[in-house]
Write a protein that holds these residues in place. Structure first.
Motif, PDB file in Angstrom:
ATOM      1  N   PHE A 168      -4.899  -4.004   7.031  1.00 39.72           N
ATOM      2  CA  PHE A 168      -5.390  -2.632   7.085  1.00 39.72           C
ATOM      3  C   PHE A 168      -4.225  -1.720   7.435  1.00 39.72           C
ATOM      4  O   PHE A 168      -3.425  -2.032   8.316  1.00 39.72           O
ATOM      5  CB  PHE A 168      -6.497  -2.543   8.135  1.00 39.72           C
TER       6      PHE A 168
ATOM      7  N   LYS B 268      -4.092   0.800  -2.333  1.00 35.45           N
ATOM      8  CA  LYS B 268      -4.028  -0.352  -1.418  1.00 35.45           C
ATOM      9  C   LYS B 268      -4.229  -1.641  -2.182  1.00 35.45           C
ATOM     10  O   LYS B 268      -4.650  -2.652  -1.624  1.00 35.45           O
ATOM     11  CB  LYS B 268      -5.033  -0.214  -0.279  1.00 35.45           C
ATOM     12  N   SER B 269      -3.913  -1.585  -3.449  1.00 33.88           N
ATOM     13  CA  SER B 269      -4.152  -2.724  -4.332  1.00 33.88           C
ATOM     14  C   SER B 269      -3.326  -3.958  -3.982  1.00 33.88           C
ATOM     15  O   SER B 269      -3.669  -5.065  -4.365  1.00 33.88           O
ATOM     16  CB  SER B 269      -3.886  -2.332  -5.789  1.00 33.88           C
TER      17      SER B 269
ATOM     18  N   THR C 243       0.829  -1.195   0.000  1.00 37.64           N
ATOM     19  CA  THR C 243       0.000   0.000   0.000  1.00 37.64           C
ATOM     20  C   THR C 243       0.864   1.245   0.000  1.00 37.64           C
ATOM     21  O   THR C 243       2.040   1.206   0.346  1.00 37.64           O
ATOM     22  CB  THR C 243      -0.967  -0.003   1.202  1.00 37.64           C
TER      23      THR C 243
ATOM     24  N   SER D 263      -5.544  -9.328   1.562  1.00 39.08           N
ATOM     25  CA  SER D 263      -6.907  -9.674   1.966  1.00 39.08           C
ATOM     26  C   SER D 263      -7.469  -8.555   2.828  1.00 39.08           C
ATOM     27  O   SER D 263      -6.749  -7.629   3.213  1.00 39.08           O
ATOM     28  CB  SER D 263      -6.921 -11.002   2.735  1.00 39.08           C
ATOM     29  N   ASP D 264      -8.747  -8.672   3.146  1.00 39.78           N
ATOM     30  CA  ASP D 264      -9.362  -7.640   3.989  1.00 39.78           C
ATOM     31  C   ASP D 264      -8.933  -7.771   5.449  1.00 39.78           C
ATOM     32  O   ASP D 264      -9.382  -7.001   6.298  1.00 39.78           O
ATOM     33  CB  ASP D 264     -10.890  -7.655   3.856  1.00 39.78           C
ATOM     34  N   ARG D 265      -8.060  -8.742   5.743  1.00 37.79           N
ATOM     35  CA  ARG D 265      -7.509  -8.818   7.100  1.00 37.79           C
ATOM     36  C   ARG D 265      -6.389  -7.796   7.293  1.00 37.79           C
ATOM     37  O   ARG D 265      -5.970  -7.547   8.413  1.00 37.79           O
ATOM     38  CB  ARG D 265      -6.962 -10.225   7.367  1.00 37.79           C
TER      39      ARG D 265
END
Lengths: 114, 113
Positions: free
Chosen positions: B66, B57-58, B47, B62-64
């Protein structure tokens, strides 16, 4: 310490000789290229960069050559010293903008024989 | 110091734990990047921030994962419910402007057991 690059291509050179590390890239739109040096247990260290409108750039004991025709980049280190032993990565980007992130190659381990 | 500082230097987490990795960039550097480096590989982009704005943030796997940089200086990479495949060195880099001469920190080695 921890190792970086256990199964990388390795280049062994005698202390005092010149080293040439090569890198092939695939993106013909790449505009910006950087060479990094990474010692064991440390983050990559900037060595030298070059824009696509140049074919050669020199720094202290290092020269980067860019051949856009064959999409090839090389790093030449003059009078290689034991402190040059490390893993060397080339990185490319489509532009200087951070929106086009650097893409790193797999790396080459340089071992200098005293 | 004058360089990019990352903490902790090493982190061991049990599978399922949350972790937070900190990056202190060089003062005045606008751009900040996070990379993930698996053993024997080159760093891979996660990111990018320009000041406090997360512009890309490609690379987050995973969405884990941040990341934040609320005041445009210190950044934190958070990984929720860690998995073994998250084990890697997480590198932070900063630069005055975009990709030019990005300076890396020493990284945080994360081991998930």
């Amino acid at each position: 310490g921890e190792s970086v690059g256990l199964h990388l291509p390795t280049l062994s050179v005698q202390e005092g000789d010149n080293s040439i590390i090569n890198c092939a890239y695939s993106n013909s739109a790449s505009d910006y290229f950087i060479w990094y040096k990474q010692e064991s247990g440390k983050g990559p260290q900037f060595i030298i960069d070059i824009r696509s409108n140049m074919d050669k750039r020199q720094g202290q004991r290092v020269t980067v050559l860019l051949n856009k025709t064959v999409k090839h980049l090389s790093l030449q280190i003059a009078a290689t010293q034991p402190g040059d032993s490390a893993v060397y990565f080339c990185a490319e980007s489509a532009s200087l903008s951070g929106n086009t992130p650097l893409v790193f190659g797999k790396g080459t381990r340089l071992s200098v024989i005293a | 110091g004058a360089g990019v500082s990352q903490s902790p230097r090493y982190k061991v987490a049990k599978r399922g734990q949350d972790v937070a990795l900190r990056c202190d960039p060089i003062s005045g550097h606008v751009s900040l990047f996070w990379y993930q480096q698996a053993l024997g590989q080159g760093p891979e982009f996660l990111t990018y921030f320009q000041n406090e704005a997360q512009l890309d943030k490609s690379g987050l796997p995973s969405d884990r994962f941040f990341a934040e940089r609320p005041e445009g200086s210190v950044s934190t990479l958070k990984i929720q419910r860690t998995q073994q495949e998250d084990s890697a060195v997480y590198l932070c880099a900063s630069s005055l402007q975009d990709n030019t001469e990005a300076f890396f920190g020493q990284g945080t080695r994360l081991t998930v057991v």
